[in-house]
Design a protein around this motif. Structure first.
Motif, PDB file in Angstrom:
ATOM      1  N   GLY A  64       0.903  -1.028   0.034  1.00  0.00           N
ATOM      2  CA  GLY A  64       0.120  -0.003   0.102  1.00  0.00           C
ATOM      3  C   GLY A  64       0.869   1.264   0.076  1.00  0.00           C
ATOM      4  N   LEU A  65       1.856   1.181   0.685  1.00  0.00           N
ATOM      5  CA  LEU A  65       2.835   2.537   0.755  1.00  0.00           C
ATOM      6  C   LEU A  65       3.066   3.189  -0.450  1.00  0.00           C
ATOM      7  CD1 LEU A  65       5.177   2.342   3.871  1.00  0.00           C
ATOM      8  CD2 LEU A  65       2.882   3.770   3.704  1.00  0.00           C
ATOM      9  N   PRO A  66       3.574   2.434  -1.378  1.00  0.00           N
ATOM     10  CA  PRO A  66       3.643   3.055  -2.580  1.00  0.00           C
ATOM     11  C   PRO A  66       2.522   3.860  -3.428  1.00  0.00           C
ATOM     12  CG  PRO A  66       4.711   0.829  -2.584  1.00  0.00           C
ATOM     13  CD  PRO A  66       3.673   0.916  -1.325  1.00  0.00           C
ATOM     14  N   TRP A  67       1.380   3.523  -2.750  1.00  0.00           N
ATOM     15  CA  TRP A  67       0.123   3.985  -3.607  1.00  0.00           C
ATOM     16  C   TRP A  67      -0.471   5.139  -2.784  1.00  0.00           C
ATOM     17  CZ3 TRP A  67      -2.628   2.518  -8.200  1.00  0.00           C
ATOM     18  CH2 TRP A  67      -1.773   1.450  -8.987  1.00  0.00           C
ATOM     19  N   LEU A  68       0.184   5.411  -1.725  1.00  0.00           N
ATOM     20  CA  LEU A  68      -0.173   6.276  -0.617  1.00  0.00           C
ATOM     21  C   LEU A  68       0.120   7.637  -0.908  1.00  0.00           C
ATOM     22  CD1 LEU A  68      -2.126   6.496   2.031  1.00  0.00           C
ATOM     23  CD2 LEU A  68       0.093   6.335   3.144  1.00  0.00           C
ATOM     24  N   ASN A  69      -0.934   8.499  -1.328  1.00  0.00           N
ATOM     25  CA  ASN A  69      -0.416   9.790  -1.685  1.00  0.00           C
ATOM     26  C   ASN A  69      -1.720  10.799  -1.532  1.00  0.00           C
ATOM     27  OD1 ASN A  69      -1.951   9.467  -4.012  1.00  0.00           O
ATOM     28  ND2 ASN A  69      -0.149   8.419  -5.255  1.00  0.00           N
ATOM     29  N   ALA A  70      -1.326  12.039  -1.809  1.00  0.00           N
ATOM     30  CA  ALA A  70      -2.425  12.951  -1.611  1.00  0.00           C
ATOM     31  C   ALA A  70      -3.781  12.679  -2.503  1.00  0.00           C
ATOM     32  CB  ALA A  70      -1.930  14.609  -1.837  1.00  0.00           C
ATOM     33  N   ARG A  71      -3.278  12.167  -3.887  1.00  0.00           N
ATOM     34  CA  ARG A  71      -4.385  11.893  -4.575  1.00  0.00           C
ATOM     35  C   ARG A  71      -5.147  10.880  -4.212  1.00  0.00           C
ATOM     36  NH1 ARG A  71      -3.016   8.178  -7.234  1.00  0.00           N
ATOM     37  NH2 ARG A  71      -4.593   7.096  -6.346  1.00  0.00           N
ATOM     38  N   MET A  92     -12.983   4.307 -12.385  1.00  0.00           N
ATOM     39  CA  MET A  92     -12.800   3.058 -13.319  1.00  0.00           C
ATOM     40  C   MET A  92     -11.158   2.763 -13.320  1.00  0.00           C
ATOM     41  SD  MET A  92     -15.971   2.526 -15.104  1.00  0.00           S
ATOM     42  CE  MET A  92     -15.279   2.118 -16.661  1.00  0.00           C
ATOM     43  N   TYR A  93     -10.442   3.923 -13.203  1.00  0.00           N
ATOM     44  CA  TYR A  93      -9.005   3.509 -13.473  1.00  0.00           C
ATOM     45  C   TYR A  93      -8.417   3.571 -11.967  1.00  0.00           C
ATOM     46  CZ  TYR A  93     -10.903   5.222 -17.980  1.00  0.00           C
ATOM     47  OH  TYR A  93     -11.343   5.225 -19.190  1.00  0.00           O
ATOM     48  N   PRO A  94      -7.738   2.611 -11.614  1.00  0.00           N
ATOM     49  CA  PRO A  94      -7.259   2.532 -10.254  1.00  0.00           C
ATOM     50  C   PRO A  94      -6.344   3.404  -9.885  1.00  0.00           C
ATOM     51  CG  PRO A  94      -6.729   0.440 -11.469  1.00  0.00           C
ATOM     52  CD  PRO A  94      -7.671   1.134 -12.412  1.00  0.00           C
ATOM     53  N   GLU A  95      -5.602   4.003 -11.003  1.00  0.00           N
ATOM     54  CA  GLU A  95      -4.561   5.228 -10.650  1.00  0.00           C
ATOM     55  C   GLU A  95      -5.227   6.234 -10.105  1.00  0.00           C
ATOM     56  OE1 GLU A  95      -5.219   4.295 -14.765  1.00  0.00           O
ATOM     57  OE2 GLU A  95      -4.268   2.793 -13.275  1.00  0.00           O
ATOM     58  N   LYS A  96      -6.615   6.514 -10.510  1.00  0.00           N
ATOM     59  CA  LYS A  96      -7.103   7.698 -10.395  1.00  0.00           C
ATOM     60  C   LYS A  96      -8.089   7.643  -9.246  1.00  0.00           C
ATOM     61  CE  LYS A  96      -7.567   9.795 -14.891  1.00  0.00           C
ATOM     62  NZ  LYS A  96      -8.428   9.976 -16.063  1.00  0.00           N
ATOM     63  N   GLN A 155      -8.219  -7.030 -10.770  1.00  0.00           N
ATOM     64  CA  GLN A 155      -6.922  -6.443 -11.016  1.00  0.00           C
ATOM     65  C   GLN A 155      -6.089  -6.137  -9.848  1.00  0.00           C
ATOM     66  OE1 GLN A 155     -10.003  -5.466 -11.704  1.00  0.00           O
ATOM     67  NE2 GLN A 155     -10.272  -4.104 -13.338  1.00  0.00           N
ATOM     68  N   PRO A 156      -4.928  -6.373 -10.073  1.00  0.00           N
ATOM     69  CA  PRO A 156      -3.946  -6.353  -8.814  1.00  0.00           C
ATOM     70  C   PRO A 156      -3.810  -4.839  -8.543  1.00  0.00           C
ATOM     71  CG  PRO A 156      -3.090  -7.390 -10.855  1.00  0.00           C
ATOM     72  CD  PRO A 156      -4.323  -7.285 -11.196  1.00  0.00           C
ATOM     73  N   GLU A 157      -3.997  -3.932  -9.528  1.00  0.00           N
ATOM     74  CA  GLU A 157      -3.743  -2.493  -9.148  1.00  0.00           C
ATOM     75  C   GLU A 157      -4.469  -2.107  -8.113  1.00  0.00           C
ATOM     76  OE1 GLU A 157      -4.181  -3.576 -12.210  1.00  0.00           O
ATOM     77  OE2 GLU A 157      -2.274  -3.416 -13.105  1.00  0.00           O
ATOM     78  N   TYR A 158      -5.876  -2.767  -8.483  1.00  0.00           N
ATOM     79  CA  TYR A 158      -6.984  -2.210  -7.339  1.00  0.00           C
ATOM     80  C   TYR A 158      -6.706  -2.844  -5.976  1.00  0.00           C
ATOM     81  CZ  TYR A 158     -10.498  -0.156 -10.179  1.00  0.00           C
ATOM     82  OH  TYR A 158     -11.280   0.761 -10.890  1.00  0.00           O
ATOM     83  N   HIS A 159      -5.929  -3.897  -5.716  1.00  0.00           N
ATOM     84  CA  HIS A 159      -5.636  -4.334  -4.533  1.00  0.00           C
ATOM     85  C   HIS A 159      -4.613  -3.398  -3.928  1.00  0.00           C
ATOM     86  CE1 HIS A 159      -6.426  -8.987  -5.862  1.00  0.00           C
ATOM     87  NE2 HIS A 159      -7.480  -7.965  -5.746  1.00  0.00           N
ATOM     88  N   HIS A 160      -3.640  -2.851  -4.850  1.00  0.00           N
ATOM     89  CA  HIS A 160      -2.645  -1.990  -4.247  1.00  0.00           C
ATOM     90  C   HIS A 160      -3.463  -0.419  -3.796  1.00  0.00           C
ATOM     91  CE1 HIS A 160       0.947  -3.531  -5.279  1.00  0.00           C
ATOM     92  NE2 HIS A 160       0.645  -4.024  -6.577  1.00  0.00           N
ATOM     93  N   VAL A 161      -4.525  -0.249  -4.437  1.00  0.00           N
ATOM     94  CA  VAL A 161      -5.291   0.937  -3.889  1.00  0.00           C
ATOM     95  C   VAL A 161      -5.922   0.631  -2.655  1.00  0.00           C
ATOM     96  CG1 VAL A 161      -6.767   2.790  -4.512  1.00  0.00           C
ATOM     97  CG2 VAL A 161      -5.746   1.547  -6.447  1.00  0.00           C
TER      98      VAL A 161
END
Ligand code: ATP
Ligand code: MG
Lengths: 284, 294, 313
Positions: free
Chosen positions: B48-55, B63-67, B256-262
């Motif tokens: 999780g830490l790499p995905w933890l940010n102000a956004r 729909m998009y995990p990175e958003k 999707q693994p990206e969602y797991h990170h979020v």
């Protein structure tokens, strides 16, 4: 609770009144001439099925110290707690008979026990100050009675502490926690706290049993001084103490009042064999 | 017999060895619990830490995990725990005071007590069903923050009551007696003496209850209250809402693994809030607990 | 003598005109009623649960016979109108059993360690750790199950599906572990010292004392702790919904995908099912089954707790 009857007994069979007494007891005639403050008439008390007091009849004269003595478990505390209805707090208790305070019954469901307890103060065996400041402890009674205003409260607190002979020791630390006081000071604080509601009767359940001799003697002095203003009922296991502070003594045994009379007389010339055995330590 | 009784025999040595082995077994079992906690925290931080940010904190589900972000979920959760605390503390402490200070020993009191013990064991999702039938439908509160927090209130109420009861019981009786003997009424005694003395313990229980409410997803999902695509900040108690654990559930359940990170990043936020809550509890216990020593 | 200040606290309300009549303290009475009301909320909650569950379930059972519900071996409410709860029940019990295999022995051994062996400093570390473990939300464990445990299970058993009962069991086991430990430890500690000392005096080792004296003396309480843990495992929702899957299967293979009662409720609730339909009512029917099962275990546990009380009081 676990106290043995032997603990507070005089070591040798002796008549405590043979000690020099610096505080004169009221005489039997004096007692008889006083109006009864409280009169207890054929009182029975039950904890559930267990009868703790049977047929107790006792006059408590005004402005006198009445000592209740007797072996552990004989019902002294129970009797005392009847006088301000503290037994109401215990589930499944039942009371029969009559207790008259200043000509009015205090038993029965219509009596305002809250008002009663303001008139009949109580001091417990183990000092139990509230975990608050000295000032707040003493001011609590008047406060819950609706007294407002810091200056009025301050005067009540000062006066009560003076009467409880504690003022000089705590006047600079009124805002300190009461739990920081010594055991003897805490007990006098509890007395001051009881005085602050301006009672006319003061009930004391072994007020000095947890204290050292010096503190005990201060409490005894205090009781003597308070006598002229309050009617005092005190439970004690200490025969000498009863002899030293009280004007009238009542001896309880197994829930019954065996004998009551002027302290001088009861200790020098008990009418009943059981009383004599008890006060001379030849009990059981 | 040539031996004295004090010498070790083969038998006694074997017994001693078995006893030793057993203690090692017990220690191993105990360590497992600790290990699992470490594993769990490590996994979550790692993912999780790499995905933890102000956004993450300022965006809405996407729909998009990175958003995708937890803005709505976090605000909803804060709404929920605030209202839940507001409802559950007075009711829970009130019930505890009733049971400990007012009710006489009676069949009625044992019934209430037994009932509370049972409620504590009812699965939280059943409360969700109750919330669905009662608050969402019968009282027509819809899927609002209010319905959600009322449901959560029922979930945590037994916790608050039991903790408050325990702290009330810890207040020595001599304090009550002193107060009554001075002519205080029952409520005056409770309000001025008993409750202040019990407050640190009650606070600890309340914070425990709020932490529980913060982490509960099941009742909210069951009452259908937590919509996952809430793309606004709920501003009033009658708004629709999401919740942090519900949001995490949604992301974690996607392939999707990206969602797991979020999800892991959101878990870090959730656990941070929980740690803050519990640190408060520890502080309260330390700060106010030491003042009173009976 | 100026007694005036102290007399500010007057004798006023006692015995006006010679009558010792209790004044009506309205505030006191209102507060008393309000507090009673608070306690009543807890009773009403139970009543509410029962009414809501039973009312909607009754509607359900008008269309589906109770017999079919309890004995049917297929659960497919949407597609085939099959309402046999056995697959859901089986999934639930499978996950519960797996969790029990983990939580009960580890929990009991940990409790024994904490109460009989551990120094107080060890206890001061372990107990907070367990408290933290107990405080971690269910979804977090669910996340751990799918992201970490399930791949692990599949590495060891390649036949396992992505969703399988085993990974759910493992996390649920660790979720209920703190509860088993703390309840059992309390019980073990309550066993009187004298009992242990009596055994030591007879030359017993620590193992003997623990296994033959302490645990048997505490057995009722330990059983109660186990039952409560089982009940918790049955009611566990989010972790199971994430890890065990959503296919109702009548199986005892922990590597299969299953659906528990709780997971089914979650699945239907998420699907925005319109109120009043038969599918909507399945929530309440399954909820009722769940409620009855856990309630049974809780009551049984309380019965055991009561037995402990009798023993020590
Ligand atoms: N709350 C209670 N419930 C039941 N029985 C009680 C209760 N309090 C006291 N008793 C019983 O009533 C009897 C009288 O008790 P009480 O406390 O009045 O004795 P006491 O004379 O004050 O004894 P001590 O000198 O030890 O203080 C005892 O047998 C006691 O066991
Ligand atoms: Mg006594």
């Amino acid at each position: 609770m676990m106290q043995e009857t032997t603990i507070d007994r005089p070591i040798m069979p002796l008549r405590p009144t043979s000690f020099p007494r610096e505080r004169p007891s009221r005489t039997a005639d004096d007692l008889a001439g006083r109006p009864p403050k409280i009169s207890v008439d054929h009182l029975n008390f039950y904890y559930g099925p267990k009868q703790a007091l049977s047929d107790v009849t006792l006059m408590i004269p005004q402005h006198c110290v009445t000592a209740l003595i007797g072996p552990s478990g004989c019902g002294k505390s129970t009797f005392l707690r009847c006088l301000n209805r503290m037994n109401d707090m215990i589930d499944n208790t039942r009371v029969e008979g009559e207790i008259i305070l200043d000509g009015r019954s205090i038993l029965g469901p219509k009596v305002d026990v809250v008002a009663l307890r303001k008139r009949v103060g109580m001091v417990f065996q183990k000092s139990n100050p509230f975990p608050k400041s000295v000032f707040e402890n003493v001011a609590y009674g008047p406060r819950v009675a609706g007294v407002r205003g810091k200056s009025v409260l301050y005067e009540i607190v000062e006066k009560s502490l003076v009467r409880a002979a504690l003022w000089d020791e705590v006047k600079d630390r009124l805002n300190d926690s009461a739990l920081q006081l010594s055991g003897g000071q805490q007990q006098r604080l509890c007395i001051a706290r009881a005085l602050a509601t301006n009672p006319d009767v003061l009930l004391m359940d072994e007020p000095a049993s947890a204290l050292d001799p010096a503190s005990t003697s201060r409490i005894e002095d205090l009781i003597f001084e308070l006598r002229d203003r309050y009617t005092i009922v005190i439970v004690t296991h200490n025969m000498q103490q009863a002899a030293r502070v009280s004007d009238q003594t009542a001896f309880f045994y197994q829930g019954e009042l065996i004998e009551a009379g002027s302290t001088n007389e009861l200790f020098t010339n008990p009418a009943r064999k059981q009383t004599e055995d008890y006060i001379t330590g030849r009990f059981g | 017999m040539s031996q004295t009784a004090f010498e070790t025999t083969a038998y006694s040595r074997r017994r001693a060895r078995m006893s030793q082995a057993f203690s090692v077994l017990c220690l191993a079992a105990t360590s497992l619990g600790v290990l699992v906690l470490i594993l769990l925290i490590w996994e979550i931080l790692w993912q999780g830490l790499p995905w933890l940010n102000a956004r993450l904190l300022t965006s809405f589900p996407s729909m998009y995990p990175e958003k995708a972000g937890i803005a709505a979920a976090l605000v909803s959760s804060l709404w929920l725990i605030t209202l839940t605390a507001l409802f559950s503390v007075p009711i829970g402490v009130g019930a505890a005071v009733y049971l400990e200070e007012y009710a006489q020993a009676s069949r009625w009191r044992s019934l209430v007590q037994l009932n509370i013990a049972n409620l504590a064991g009812v699965p939280s999702i059943v409360y969700g069903i109750l919330g669905l039938g009662l608050f969402v439908r019968a009282l027509a509160l819809q899927r609002s923050i209010l319905a959600g927090s009322l449901t959560l209130t029922l979930v945590v109420l037994p916790i608050v009551i039991l903790a408050a009861q325990e702290s009330l019981r810890a207040v020595p009786n001599s304090i009550r007696q002193a107060s009554f003997a001075l002519g205080a009424t029952r409520w005056q005694t409770v309000w001025h003496q008993v409750l202040p003395a019990a407050t640190p313990g009650i606070m600890t229980g309340v914070i425990l209850a709020i932490s529980r409410a913060m982490g509960e997803a099941a009742p909210l999902v069951a009452m259908g209250a937590a919509a996952t695509f809430i793309t606004f900040i709920p501003l009033s108690p009658i708004d629709e809402f999401s919740a942090l654990p519900v949001q995490i559930y949604d992301w974690a359940s996607r392939p999707q693994p990206e969602y797991h990170h979020v999800a892991a990043a959101a878990i870090v936020v959730l656990l941070t809030v929980l740690i803050l809550l519990n640190a408060t509890a520890v502080y309260v216990r330390y700060r106010y607990g030491k003042r009173i020593r009976w | 003598m100026s007694n005036s200040v102290i007399d500010v606290a007057p004798h006023g309300r006692f015995g006006i005109e010679g009558q010792a009549v209790r004044p009506r303290r309205w505030g006191e009475q209102v507060i008393g009623v309000a507090l009673f009301g608070c306690a009543l909320v807890s009773i009403l909650t139970t009543v509410g649960i029962v009414i809501v569950l039973v009312a909607e379930a009754a509607q359900f059972f008008r269309e589906v016979s109770i017999w079919e519900f309890l004995t049917g071996t297929e659960w497919s409410p949407k597609l085939e109108n099959k309402f046999g709860i056995l697959p859901l029940l089986c999934g639930t019990l499978l996950v519960m059993a797996g969790a029990a295999v983990i939580a009960l022995p580890i929990g009991l051994l940990s409790a024994i360690y904490l109460s009989e062996y551990a120094s107080s400093s060890v206890r001061e570390v372990v107990k907070p750790v367990l408290e933290v473990l107990a405080g971690i939300p269910s979804v977090v464990f669910g996340y751990l199950a799918i992201v970490t445990i399930s791949p692990l299970v599949r590495t060891i058993f390649p036949s396992a599906g992505v969703f399988n009962a085993a990974s759910a069991s493992i996390v649920v086991g660790f979720m209920v572990l703190p509860m088993v430990v703390s309840l059992s430890e309390d019980i073990l500690r309550a066993v009187p010292r004298s009992l242990r000392e009596a055994a030591y005096a007879l030359g017993a080792t620590k193992l003997d004392v623990t296994v033959k004296v302490v645990v048997p003396a505490a057995i009722s309480g330990i059983v109660a702790a186990f039952l409560l843990a089982l009940s918790r495992a049955i009611g566990e929702t989010m972790a199971v919904a994430l890890a065990a899957g959503n296919r109702p299967t009548l199986t005892i293979n922990p590597l299969d995908e299953v659906q528990t009662m709780t997971a089914y409720i979650v699945q239907v609730s998420q699907g925005d099912t319109p109120a009043g339909t038969l599918e909507y009512r399945t929530i309440f029917a399954v909820g009722l089954a769940l409620f009855v099962t856990t309630m049974f275990l809780n009551v049984l546990a309380q019965w055991f707790v009561a037995r402990v009380r009798e023993k020590y009081e």
